[in-house]
Write a protein that holds these residues in place. Structure first.
Motif, PDB file in Angstrom:
ATOM      1  N   VAL B  94      21.723  32.249  41.952  1.00  0.00           N
ATOM      2  CA  VAL B  94      22.924  33.032  42.277  1.00  0.00           C
ATOM      3  C   VAL B  94      22.570  34.519  42.372  1.00  0.00           C
ATOM      4  O   VAL B  94      23.110  35.248  43.215  1.00  0.00           O
ATOM      5  N   PHE B  97      21.795  36.560  45.608  1.00  0.00           N
ATOM      6  CA  PHE B  97      22.802  37.097  46.531  1.00  0.00           C
ATOM      7  C   PHE B  97      22.968  38.588  46.280  1.00  0.00           C
ATOM      8  O   PHE B  97      24.018  39.069  45.874  1.00  0.00           O
ATOM      9  N   GLY B  98      21.876  39.314  46.501  1.00  0.00           N
ATOM     10  CA  GLY B  98      21.832  40.752  46.261  1.00  0.00           C
ATOM     11  C   GLY B  98      22.276  41.539  47.482  1.00  0.00           C
ATOM     12  O   GLY B  98      22.727  40.972  48.488  1.00  0.00           O
ATOM     13  N   ASP B  99      22.119  42.844  47.411  1.00  0.00           N
ATOM     14  CA  ASP B  99      22.628  43.698  48.493  1.00  0.00           C
ATOM     15  C   ASP B  99      21.957  43.411  49.830  1.00  0.00           C
ATOM     16  O   ASP B  99      22.568  43.562  50.891  1.00  0.00           O
ATOM     17  N   TYR B 101      20.252  40.423  50.775  1.00  0.00           N
ATOM     18  CA  TYR B 101      20.269  39.039  51.245  1.00  0.00           C
ATOM     19  C   TYR B 101      21.682  38.467  51.347  1.00  0.00           C
ATOM     20  O   TYR B 101      21.943  37.632  52.177  1.00  0.00           O
ATOM     21  N   ASP B 212      40.385  40.513  47.146  1.00  0.00           N
ATOM     22  CA  ASP B 212      39.813  41.827  46.886  1.00  0.00           C
ATOM     23  C   ASP B 212      38.408  41.863  47.502  1.00  0.00           C
ATOM     24  O   ASP B 212      37.659  40.893  47.396  1.00  0.00           O
ATOM     25  N   ARG B 214      35.835  43.171  46.468  1.00  0.00           N
ATOM     26  CA  ARG B 214      34.778  42.970  45.455  1.00  0.00           C
ATOM     27  C   ARG B 214      34.468  41.492  45.218  1.00  0.00           C
ATOM     28  O   ARG B 214      33.459  41.160  44.601  1.00  0.00           O
ATOM     29  N   LEU B 215      35.359  40.629  45.684  1.00  0.00           N
ATOM     30  CA  LEU B 215      35.203  39.197  45.440  1.00  0.00           C
ATOM     31  C   LEU B 215      34.511  38.492  46.611  1.00  0.00           C
ATOM     32  O   LEU B 215      34.139  37.328  46.509  1.00  0.00           O
ATOM     33  N   ARG B 217      31.588  38.578  48.025  1.00  0.00           N
ATOM     34  CA  ARG B 217      30.235  38.025  47.863  1.00  0.00           C
ATOM     35  C   ARG B 217      30.287  36.643  47.195  1.00  0.00           C
ATOM     36  O   ARG B 217      29.431  35.785  47.437  1.00  0.00           O
ATOM     37  N   ALA B 218      31.306  36.450  46.344  1.00  0.00           N
ATOM     38  CA  ALA B 218      31.450  35.153  45.672  1.00  0.00           C
ATOM     39  C   ALA B 218      31.752  34.034  46.651  1.00  0.00           C
ATOM     40  O   ALA B 218      31.483  32.860  46.352  1.00  0.00           O
ATOM     41  N   PHE B 221      28.169  32.838  47.094  1.00  0.00           N
ATOM     42  CA  PHE B 221      27.363  32.280  45.996  1.00  0.00           C
ATOM     43  C   PHE B 221      28.100  31.200  45.197  1.00  0.00           C
ATOM     44  O   PHE B 221      27.438  30.392  44.543  1.00  0.00           O
ATOM     45  N   MET B 222      29.417  31.190  45.252  1.00  0.00           N
ATOM     46  CA  MET B 222      30.137  30.165  44.493  1.00  0.00           C
ATOM     47  C   MET B 222      29.904  28.787  45.105  1.00  0.00           C
ATOM     48  O   MET B 222      29.417  27.887  44.417  1.00  0.00           O
ATOM     49  N   PRO B 223      30.198  28.573  46.411  1.00  0.00           N
ATOM     50  CA  PRO B 223      29.872  27.247  46.971  1.00  0.00           C
ATOM     51  C   PRO B 223      28.372  26.951  46.898  1.00  0.00           C
ATOM     52  O   PRO B 223      27.970  25.827  46.641  1.00  0.00           O
TER      53      PRO B 223
END
Lengths: 263, 263, 263, 263
Positions: B94, B97-99, B101, B212, B214-215, B217-218, B221-223
């Motif tokens: 997880v 999932f940086g800035d 990639y 939001d 800010r969410l 990126r999730a 990475f969440m799925p």
């Protein structure tokens, strides 16, 4: 163990300039045609699942989406508050699904999987398998993981609810039946009710959906990663400064102040 | 920044001896009645979403479920191979999932969210907003995140596919329209096609679902944490020993061997 | 297990507006007067160590500082390359010290600690203890962790080197003697040389410095976190783009392309 | 950014069947001859440092070894309590060194490094550089990181202590002088004392030891990983059950209970 591998080998998925292919299917064809729960079961088991499996899995994912301020979300919120990015904050929270806090479904599932193999091969009856599982954990000096609930001595109400959905969707199978038999054996052996709790049900039903027991813990932390991300954003947007514990909540009980006597 | 907080405050969820409550709803009532995608949107936005939103979100989750051997799964497989448990192996993946990639949808999304506020307040027109966004990244000396694709110069085919589903489900909104306007502005300013790619579409559509920025990126990475868990288990069950890189693939170009000259 | 605690309790350290106090000593008094290795042993054991212990620990820390491109640094470099910050990239690398790759010193150490207690209580002789340890791992169907080295069948040359320093500094004690006895028992039982390797020596010497066996794995990953940080910065500053594996190094051996047949 | 690399390249270290080589030196020759702090500076800068540098670095490592119950150790203890292994628990704590909680030395250090280059090239005087740094953070609407301390308005007493050791060992250099000039500029510009704190000193001194500014954050989290490991073991051995927050410390201020109205 030797370190001998140099190249990558996978039967899960690959991508090239034309497509990403999951277990043989073009990912683009899957998008919009199969649900996420179906696609996950395809990825995990190698084949598209029977229709009802995805319905149950989706419901199980809802059941663990978020439980509020608990160890995993506390870790995520501390990390978000300290200014690490959301992927790191959520990763930290996922790591809270350790052997004590999130491992019951895997620990029970490993035993259920092993003994269902024995039962299907005709080497054990269900009561023998149930007794062997209870005996396994008793020999380790441990409670049987997935049974009993401090707040619900008569039974975790989430379990019959999940099984209503599982039965209606044709998922309930040998692993679940053995899991209930373990509950009956616990009543017989210990003389008190220790009914299956939600962790146990998720483990048994995951196996009935043909998942490898090593994957069962992910049935909790994967959906929860969505909840953790929401906690990270709430922490970032609603709370100022960095989160700390006030001194009066900390007790130091180490050696009293003493001089170093050097220098 | 000061560290002033001692207690926990959340508007997301709470649990007591009777129930877990998510944004006001009894979790048990949600299980089996709302889909995971609906429940996630409830958690993230505070309210149950319009019906079509969950359908699109579920499709978007499928689109990022797994892409085979890529940085995130490589990290997960190294950690699983080294004998760390599945929750740690997935957590490591997880973090990939940086800035660079996995951050394009968030970086674009932050700008889209800001300028849609301006547009809705009548302080900017859509072309002004699009030009401001392109200008923002040009001033930073960066490519506009979420546009262009090395393999598909004429356009990422996944984008029209997602928008067919988004349109059919009534999700496409101001953020998506502005995102397409940014693509048009890029063509105008740079004189070549740099159409929106899947990262851009996921960012814009996430905002159109009221998430939001800010969410965002999730949403990747969440799925993907589900796919990473499957990679961890494949590594544990199919590969022996611990994974390493053979010496011949490593080039050392530091100082040549030299004596320490002590002792 | 019950979740009953609400407040923090520690015997390690505390801070207030006047000072940070470690095991009773003012941290400011320690800075400049005691070495990092001494301070770590103070923190870990509760008391300042005998003088020689810190010298050996410092040497042991050098021995594991960095080993080049290995699983832990590969994970760190992938994460740094993907644009996650250095604390996340190093954290990922630390997680590579799992049971397979970095756990030998802990696994052996747990057994050494247990049997030295028995020996000191007069309930076992050293040969009995050594035989019990070999038997413990044989019963689990596992190699004895901390013995044997693929490249050095006659013995890991780093072991006598560490023991020269340990002997000169008065550290070598009961746990090391038992660890060598285990090597002798292995020769007797298996009929071939399986001398202690560096992992085994670090485990035994850590115990001889009065460390809890649960802490032994940290003797590897703590110094290595310094090496991992250097790898993260080299990746950030020397390598462009994000690190990936080229397609030709990936073999997909899952189901061949197949149509979904829906929609 | 493109993903173009397939092989590994490093100037840090390599290992083969004969030796591990760090920046040209045989690791075995280093063990017992150079201190850990020296070896780390060799690894980080490419060359063995002047003798005094390692003495200062060792003292700086002591100064951040442990500060008791703080965000990083809280995360580690929650993870250890949840039953994740020590390498995961420490990794989680390391991630607490984010931009808000542990990033001041890096944020200041990046500016100091940049402006010392300008000063050495004769393009800026020290007062110009100091004013530029203050202006940089003012323009961002941020406090200058590494200055001021809530509990010590007259100055963090740890700073003169570290500089006594730095001066005695010949480390104090251009970056430190510029860092003090920034403090003087802050007094001039803001009209009140905001003296350099320990984070600022560690950043400036790290640069004076020729470290890359990207590595400065590791000067905090690397030594702290030792403290975190001790916290993990104290949690494992002294505390029963899994750590949780009691309900009365949690305030839920989201929507009140409401019916779903489906099903």
């Amino acid at each position: 163990m030797p370190a001998t591998r140099d190249k990558w080998r996978t039967a899960i998925a690959y991508g090239d300039q034309h497509a990403v292919v999951l277990r043989g299917y073009d990912l683009q064809e899957l998008v919009g045609q199969v649900s996420f729960a179906e696609a996950f079961l395809l990825l995990a088991t190698g084949e598209l699942p029977p229709p009802g499996h995805a319905k149950l899995l989706d419901a199980m994912m809802v059941s663990v989406l978020d439980h509020g301020i608990v160890p995993s979300s506390i870790v995520t919120r501390y990390l978000a508050s300290a200014g690490s990015p959301i992927q790191a904050a959520v990763a930290g929270g996922v790591m809270a699904f350790g052997d004590t806090y999130g491992g019951a479904c895997e620990q029970l599932g490993q035993q259920l999987a092993k003994h269902v193999v024995e039962m299907r091969a005709g080497r054990e009856t269900e009561p023998q398998a149930a007794a062997a599982i209870v005996g396994h954990f008793v020999a380790l000096g441990r409670k049987v993981p997935g049974y009993g609930h401090a707040l619900h001595p008569e039974g975790d109400p989430r379990v019959p609810h999940l099984y209503r959905i599982a039965d209606a969707n044709g998922v309930t199978g040998d692993h679940s039946r053995l899991a209930f038999a373990v509950g009956a054996e616990l009543l017989r052996a210990k003389g008190r009710k220790l009914p299956m709790n939600q962790d146990g049900a998720i483990g048994a039903l995951g196996l009935d959906m043909n998942l490898d027991w090593r994957l069962l813990r992910a049935l909790a932390f994967m959906p929860r990663s969505a909840g953790l991300a929401v906690h990270a954003v709430e922490e970032m947007t609603r709370e100022a400064g960095w989160r700390h514990v006030p001194d009066e909540e900390i007790t130091y009980d180490g050696p009293p102040r003493r001089p170093l006597g050097r220098g």
